[in-house]
Design a protein around this motif. Structure first.
Motif, PDB file in Angstrom:
ATOM      1  N   UNK A 196       4.900 -18.281 -15.414  1.00 41.04           N
ATOM      2  CA  UNK A 196       5.467 -18.953 -16.586  1.00 41.04           C
ATOM      3  C   UNK A 196       5.748 -20.426 -16.323  1.00 41.04           C
ATOM      4  N   UNK A 198       4.083 -22.380 -14.335  1.00 38.35           N
ATOM      5  CA  UNK A 198       2.799 -23.076 -14.355  1.00 38.35           C
ATOM      6  C   UNK A 198       2.372 -23.337 -15.802  1.00 38.35           C
ATOM      7  N   UNK A 199       2.493 -22.327 -16.653  1.00 42.23           N
ATOM      8  CA  UNK A 199       2.153 -22.523 -18.073  1.00 42.23           C
ATOM      9  C   UNK A 199       3.078 -23.535 -18.732  1.00 42.23           C
ATOM     10  N   UNK A 200       4.340 -23.414 -18.436  1.00 43.72           N
ATOM     11  CA  UNK A 200       5.338 -24.288 -19.044  1.00 43.72           C
ATOM     12  C   UNK A 200       5.018 -25.758 -18.761  1.00 43.72           C
TER      13      UNK A 200
ATOM     14  N   UNK B 258      11.984 -22.978 -21.072  1.00 45.20           N
ATOM     15  CA  UNK B 258      11.534 -21.952 -20.133  1.00 45.20           C
ATOM     16  C   UNK B 258      12.099 -20.583 -20.515  1.00 45.20           C
ATOM     17  N   UNK B 261       9.966 -18.942 -23.027  1.00 47.16           N
ATOM     18  CA  UNK B 261       8.761 -18.319 -22.482  1.00 47.16           C
ATOM     19  C   UNK B 261       9.083 -16.974 -21.825  1.00 47.16           C
ATOM     20  N   UNK B 284      -2.190 -19.430 -16.645  1.00 47.93           N
ATOM     21  CA  UNK B 284      -1.419 -20.017 -15.544  1.00 47.93           C
ATOM     22  C   UNK B 284      -2.309 -20.213 -14.323  1.00 47.93           C
TER      23      UNK B 284
END
Lengths: 296, 296
Positions: A196, A198-200, B258, B261, B284
């Motif tokens: 998460x 990394x995506x964020x 965050x 997510x 990711x």
């Protein structure tokens, strides 16, 4: 010494098991079963297996031990496929990262074979996958958890224990429920957090993948701490999808508890509570130092 | 070449700056100022500084450059202390991990000296601290962000740029607000997540610190992924308390985003949404691979 070992799924986990046992001189003949022809050829070339089999009945004939090392999501289907051909004395074990679901699948599909079924989880990961990543030293000094059923015989547990010990692993036993709870905390939650993050960070950048990173991209300023923190976000999406779903109850409880801590910290920031923040960080650092010192 | 460099706070950051400039032959005389006598002696012994000074007026006399390398929380106080003794031509720079608070402090305490004040942040961390951890190669290939004020002269920016380039750093410029937003995402949030995970896992164990870890302790089963993920939880609690408070607005926004997510993923688990989970993990992993490939 075992005469015939069958490995279904000869990737990092199955291939490393094969290489380690061979190095330890514990196995005579290893048969590999797998879907990817290319991967199986690599396993053969690397000496992880002696033979590629596309025929389950002949592969399982006179097998002493069968290791199921496919992704967790496929284990039920594989059990159903092998069940008709299993000989009574053949020990079946697996290497799945979750154990309650594997036990449930075994009760459905290996009901007549539970005495010789030994659920196992080698706690050794890597972002790499496939037979080419297999390594005879992967399990050296690592934990291996067995979660035998009430029906599992002591003799079968003993034989699987000996094989993993020959790979260099520290073998322990616990219930499947306890295993899944512990792994949700020390492994599944951190993986989710890393994916998460990394995506964020990358979704906030609007980075065009064809352009090199420049100072306009936040990721340009990510350093070695970020790299290490997100290392596990390089893991297989399919594998982690399966693990998260297989262990979703324990994982959901971990996420809830973790979110409470995050909310509490958010409140410390809002009320400018410097002492509480320092306490949180200091206790974390102490816990980590203690862990590193006491790690066996 | 600078004749006299004054470093206030000769720890990992200040000490490494000193060693790198000396190695590059860019400085003649380095004066160290610091609270811990023991640490200053180590800095002297290691050749990071030529002289320990306990007297600010004489330390600052004829100084070309002053680097403030104390923890962020102390910078305002230090600025107030040095301000009466600063000569007009002396360039002042810092190495704080947050920049808006440093700019605010400078506007309060170095109001007459803003032309020669260059806020800077070397994006290079380590869990280690103190002069004994200083390393001439610490900044090699690392990012160095300058966040000059409108008042800062181009000449002062140029000189500080050259010094950091001599240390091997990639120098870029942006606003203090943008710096703090980016660092909240790529550094401060991950640190908070790592500290909290360490607490979360260790607090659930009830582990007695005098006992070695056994199979009853979840941390016994934490592997290399956990170790790397929590590496930054070994960082200084005081430093991170200061950073989080100094950047609490940007950090709070990052925590909120965050949390969203995390909540979304929690819902994917609840509705057994295997496709959505796989998409999250796959994007990711792709983002991380792209980042590693494009890292300059």
């Amino acid at each position: 010494m075992i005469n015939k070992l069958v490995i279904i799924g000869v990737g990092l986990i199955g291939g490393s098991f094969a290489l380690a046992l061979r190095k330890a001189g514990k196995v005579k003949h290893i048969v590999g079963v797998g879907r990817s022809r290319e991967n199986m050829q690599r396993a053969l070339k690397r000496g992880a297996i002696d033979e590629i089999s596309a025929d389950l009945p002949s592969a399982l004939k006179h097998a002493d031990v069968v290791l199921l090392a496919t992704p967790v999501g496929q284990l039920g289907g594989i059990m159903a496929q092998i069940s008709p051909y299993l000989e009574p004395g053949t020990i079946v074990t697996d290497a799945g990262s979750t154990k309650q679901d594997v036990v449930t699948a075994a009760r459905s599909h290996l009901a007549g074979h539970l005495k010789n079924f030994v659920p196992a989880h080698p706690v050794a990961g890597a972002e790499l996958s496939g037979a080419s990543a297999a390594d005879a030293g992967l399990y050296q000094g690592k934990n291996l958890v067995l979660t035998p059923l009430d029906e599992t015989s002591a003799e079968a547990v003993k034989r699987v224990t000996e094989l993993w010990q020959a790979c260099g692993a520290h073998v322990s036993q616990m219930s499947a429920a306890r295993h899944d709870k512990i792994l949700a905390a020390v492994s599944h939650l951190p993986h989710v957090l890393a994916f998460l993050l990394m995506n964020h960070v990358s979704s906030s950048t609007g980075h065009d993948s064809s352009e090199p990173l420049g100072p306009d991209d936040p990721l340009h300023f990510a350093g070695s701490g970020f790299r290490d923190f997100t290392r596990i976000a390089g893991s297989s999406p399919e594998m982690w999808r399966d693990i998260c779903l297989a262990n979703r109850e324990a994982l959901s409880r971990q996420i809830d508890a973790y979110q409470k801590q995050l909310t509490a910290l958010r409140e410390m920031l809002a009320r400018d509570d410097s002492k509480a923040l320092e306490r949180v960080f200091a206790s974390a650092r102490e816990a980590r130092q203690r862990w590193l010192e006491n790690r066996s």
